[in-house]
Design a protein around this motif. Sequence first.
Motif, PDB file in Angstrom:
ATOM      1  N   ASP A 579      38.436  31.073  40.175  1.00 41.14           N
ATOM      2  CA  ASP A 579      37.592  32.234  40.724  1.00 41.14           C
ATOM      3  C   ASP A 579      36.200  31.908  40.532  1.00 41.14           C
ATOM      4  O   ASP A 579      35.571  32.031  41.660  1.00 41.14           O
ATOM      5  N   ARG A 580      35.757  31.040  39.657  1.00 39.70           N
ATOM      6  CA  ARG A 580      34.441  30.592  39.541  1.00 39.70           C
ATOM      7  C   ARG A 580      34.052  29.609  40.768  1.00 39.70           C
ATOM      8  O   ARG A 580      33.024  29.683  41.479  1.00 39.70           O
ATOM      9  N   ASP A 582      35.664  28.814  43.364  1.00 46.14           N
ATOM     10  CA  ASP A 582      35.944  29.315  44.707  1.00 46.14           C
ATOM     11  C   ASP A 582      34.703  29.944  44.994  1.00 46.14           C
ATOM     12  O   ASP A 582      34.171  30.361  46.055  1.00 46.14           O
ATOM     13  N   GLY A 583      34.408  31.004  43.966  1.00 43.82           N
ATOM     14  CA  GLY A 583      33.364  32.093  44.131  1.00 43.82           C
ATOM     15  C   GLY A 583      32.124  31.642  44.511  1.00 43.82           C
ATOM     16  O   GLY A 583      31.196  31.984  45.225  1.00 43.82           O
ATOM     17  N   TRP A 584      31.514  30.315  43.865  1.00 42.03           N
ATOM     18  CA  TRP A 584      30.478  29.568  44.070  1.00 42.03           C
ATOM     19  C   TRP A 584      30.331  28.588  45.391  1.00 42.03           C
ATOM     20  O   TRP A 584      29.763  28.501  46.243  1.00 42.03           O
TER      21      TRP A 584
END
Lengths: 689, 689
Positions: A579-580, A582-584
């Motif tokens: 999540d992190r 991909d989120g960044w």
Amino acid sequence: MRFRIPLLTLTALLAAGPCLRADEGMWTFDNLPIQKLQAKYGFTPEPSWLDHLRLSSLRFPGGSGSFISADGLVLTNHHVGRSHIQAVSTKDHDYVKEGFVAPTRADEIKVPGLELNTLMSMENVTDRVNKAAAGLSEKAALKAREVELGRLQKELQDRTGLTAEPVTLYQGGEYWLYAYKKHTDVRLVMAPEMGIAFFGGDADNFTFPRHNLDFSLFRVYENGQPYHPAQHLQVTRTGVKAGDLTFVTGHPGSTGRLETLAQMQASRDFEQPERIRFMEGLKRACEAYAAQSPEHARQVSSMIFGLENSIKGRSGYLAGLKNPEAMARIAQAEQDLKAKVAADPALQARVGGSWDAIAGALASQKALLPQILHINNLNSTLLGFGLTLVQLAEEAPKPSAERLKEFSDANLAVVRKRVLVNRPYFPELETAMLTRGLEDALAALGAGHPFVQAMLGGRTPAEAAKAAVAGSRLSDPEVRKALVEGGLKAVLASEDPMLLLARKLDAPSRQLHKAVDEQVTSVLAEHGGRIARARFDAYGKSVYPDATFTLRLTYGPVASYAANGTHIQPFTTFHGLFDRADGWGPEAENGAWALPKRWQEAKGRLNLDTPFDFVHAVDIIGGNSGSPVVDRKGELIGLIFDGNIESLPGRYFYDGAVNRGVAVDARAILEALDKVYDDQPILREIQGK
Amino acid sequence: MRFRIPLLTLTALLAAGPCLRADEGMWTFDNLPIQKLQAKYGFTPEPSWLDHLRLSSLRFPGGSGSFISADGLVLTNHHVGRSHIQAVSTKDHDYVKEGFVAPTRADEIKVPGLELNTLMSMENVTDRVNKAAAGLSEKAALKAREVELGRLQKELQDRTGLTAEPVTLYQGGEYWLYAYKKHTDVRLVMAPEMGIAFFGGDADNFTFPRHNLDFSLFRVYENGQPYHPAQHLQVTRTGVKAGDLTFVTGHPGSTGRLETLAQMQASRDFEQPERIRFMEGLKRACEAYAAQSPEHARQVSSMIFGLENSIKGRSGYLAGLKNPEAMARIAQAEQDLKAKVAADPALQARVGGSWDAIAGALASQKALLPQILHINNLNSTLLGFGLTLVQLAEEAPKPSAERLKEFSDANLAVVRKRVLVNRPYFPELETAMLTRGLEDALAALGAGHPFVQAMLGGRTPAEAAKAAVAGSRLSDPEVRKALVEGGLKAVLASEDPMLLLARKLDAPSRQLHKAVDEQVTSVLAEHGGRIARARFDAYGKSVYPDATFTLRLTYGPVASYAANGTHIQPFTTFHGLFDRADGWGPEAENGAWALPKRWQEAKGRLNLDTPFDFVHAVDIIGGNSGSPVVDRKGELIGLIFDGNIESLPGRYFYDGAVNRGVAVDARAILEALDKVYDDQPILREIQGK
């Protein structure tokens, strides 16, 4: 209508006396809160359970670790092992960045100079030490205690063959000797990539939810063979869940919870701000150096990391010291103790003046701080070697009792060995750091200061640094060895420019040492000790001593807490890692959130529901890094690698509502070893198969 | 050495004048910061681009929305649609909990009483309104403006057939009439489960990183057929990435950024704390009611949610008002304006005393607050109907200018309609809420207060409430209709106990209304207007007006921010949703983090890398919920559903460093419709296929 306890009453209850909140406490193994543990959790640790934990625990330089196999496999944090992983890296292979997996035991790499320690025994020598100092003046008492401790230390070493270290608990309320078995053949077995071990970089440091696989594996050898420790921790087969009781054994470095209010105020008002300012300057210098080339960046990456860590940490301490409610509680507890002292004429005569004496020492410390910061922090490896060589030559011939403390009989062998260790050496870095250190000292102390005049001798900082580094041969261990063996005569005869500079540093360094000892350390020790003993009289060992980088046990449940406007999940999972990432996106913040290639490739194979990190309400601080987390069975369920940002004020007080330890879940390590690193031999070894 | 701008200078620069920070501003469509947009982003909105956005935007009761298909499909938040989804739920099907997907258009469910509005035109009537009030006393001026606005409003409605609403901008600096097309046949098309729309519940409200799929779909019908709006938003085919410029059109409800310092201080020191206290009491009462049965819990779940939302929100405002730096900036800006006023004798004569006049009104408001809180907040649906019926009967016969404002000609038809709407009615809830309201009023105002005496008539609150609810037939719309049609005679003849109670409420309610109008509202309006006009003279329309629940445009990039000790990722993903669900487990916190069954089953089908929510630096506030987020092409890229916790002080000032809007990513909606809800017809409609 609901009945509610008025808030004021609760606050008043909490403020009274040295009441321990939640599962507060970094307990020594001789004084565990057995009754509380039994009352709250229905658990009483057996002596064998405690011995198992103690003998499985290890002290790393600046951190903690544990034995996790019968063949001496050692688990610690990646960030505790980082400088050692860096030390065995080469120009072709940066194992910090790339990670490392030893295909066989023969491929495990010996780390030069790395020492681990197991705490074998503990001996309370308070009575004997105090007896030696009885009736003496402050200054004489300090020295007498040092001498007596040194004597007892050597006696214990001679008797047991172990390494004995004096330990001062309760600010001088108790003196102990801890005896360690020292492990000096330590080899790197496995390290994940920095990009996963320290995912998110300094930004994420001290935060949660977190996704760091902050572990590394070493192995202790003895006589060229894997060492078989008396005890080791079995990795859990069942895992841990929210609410489960956890225990942590490790080496919390330093707290100031029993300091006086004036000491905390001094930290708040000048010491911490000044130290933060100093480190920010040093960090800027490192960044400027790193910007010059990738090789330069590699040389200082570990130093920059350490500085960022320290700056954020000290800023957190400062936040705690600025917490008005907590400071009011501390002030109240001090008032209560002062009242108890005042009520007893004998106590009042002995301790009544101690708070003022400490206030006076703090005024001296404030005046000395610029010199403390600049004379002792020139950040040159060679100058450090030089000063040790000069002072060793001068001190060794003296009777032990007259020497500088760090050259006492008990320490002498260690000093001699350390000065000969082959440390990585980069001439450009040496020049840059020494130049910057001299520039900074010049700016802070002025051109007229004797130390500045001695070091510069009319030259600019850059000229002085360049000359000393360029002409020096102190980087060669053989050269240093000759100087150690040649003693004072060899040192005085040497024309090595760095050694000449060290000789100029010697006098101001001793002068400062003496001033700090007389005006600050001895007063704080003496009067801190008096207050601590008064506290003993009042409250006994119902309180725990401040952290001293010695083995402690703390406990508490896996537990959520409130932060960032919400409730924080007790566990993160492999899903969150992606999540992190991909989120960044891989480009954001200079790739700080990009996953290592191996992890991108393994994504499809991983069970993404596997727990990754967790938070638990344990009372830890810097030095606990690498501490094993175990369950009631004494099985390894996790690995401490940080505290949350709310834990930083823990240097001064513990707030069980939000202070949390952050640990790697043992299941994450197993999943990664299996699916990402395909390290089946180690996986089998850990699982005891 | 690096060159650094001294911090003091920067702060000083920022403090000077009404300098707009970052991309601050909730701009009216007549006054966009075109030059700034062009200078900073190289983007100039064309009139057609603006018309497209405005005509695609919708006002919901208390929120915002947009048309997203040529067949009148409407997108808004789940939490904006929630009470309407609840209203069409049945005892057998709780669509809030279970979600709802209409298999065909014939299955779309008409929502009783739901009205949406499109802003068709805006007319500046400032000159005409001020002319009508010229030379009058404060009180007379307020009334004259009201009358003139009412006259112009009716004139516009008669001329266009649209619904005209007066809009006061800049605290009376400008008066406008906004004309709306009203949509009254609105049907529920699709709603995800509450468990995914509001994943994490109130705990996660106002936070980020967030994983809420907070959307719902409605459709506007006209004459029984899907309505074809003049404009609608196309959903993006390319998505959005960090740094991309975004625009938001919506209806920010209320800000106080142009209030005087004294007004903010009054909010900080008594109004907000008192309102928080009041709502906490009401919430406790709702929770006690909910604890009695699942059916009771269902009846008040929406009310509890609203209260929790409001309490957290007002606590955030309070945090802003306690920010010393921000308050110092606001004080400085007020000093600057006062200095400009003082420098101009004519201005000084007109405005110089206004700050003191406002301070006086605030003192009155403080004195009246207990009555404001308790007389107007009895939380009884029936008593609300009753009071409207009584006052309607009394006011309707009067000339429009002499009536209470809410019964003016322009409002009369709306009031008549609203009092006949068939609202859900639960006698037990009525009794409980009215009892609690009367108890609270008794405790706050005392047994001797005329209002309390009139309402209780010697009975206990419980007796009074029970008698009024049990004997009343006002829950029947036909009964209310007969009372509306029968006028004052019918009202006076009725012996319905709730109507009798409403008649007793009438006098104190009018009295309070009058006192607030005379002592507070008229003074704040008059002197707020004078100050606002002085600010106009000084700064023109370079500043934007406070929010007024009318259409505004705000813009800014998708951007990270610093919080919780780290940097916050700009996007979350479906991975993060499962990280949090797994990290908590389904049992934690009463199942607050458990995923709906449909989502657990769909996990394997989902592309977990899909973006879920994102944060962007736009200036929004409550009322913006449901606002479309569009890119430079005017395509829909997301859906505003919240601000981060750092955005709450935005009621009083904007801090571009940390204030962020939180939006559902349009790609998350498409992925969910496709893989979780398998709603292919709607997916094709949205994609324009």
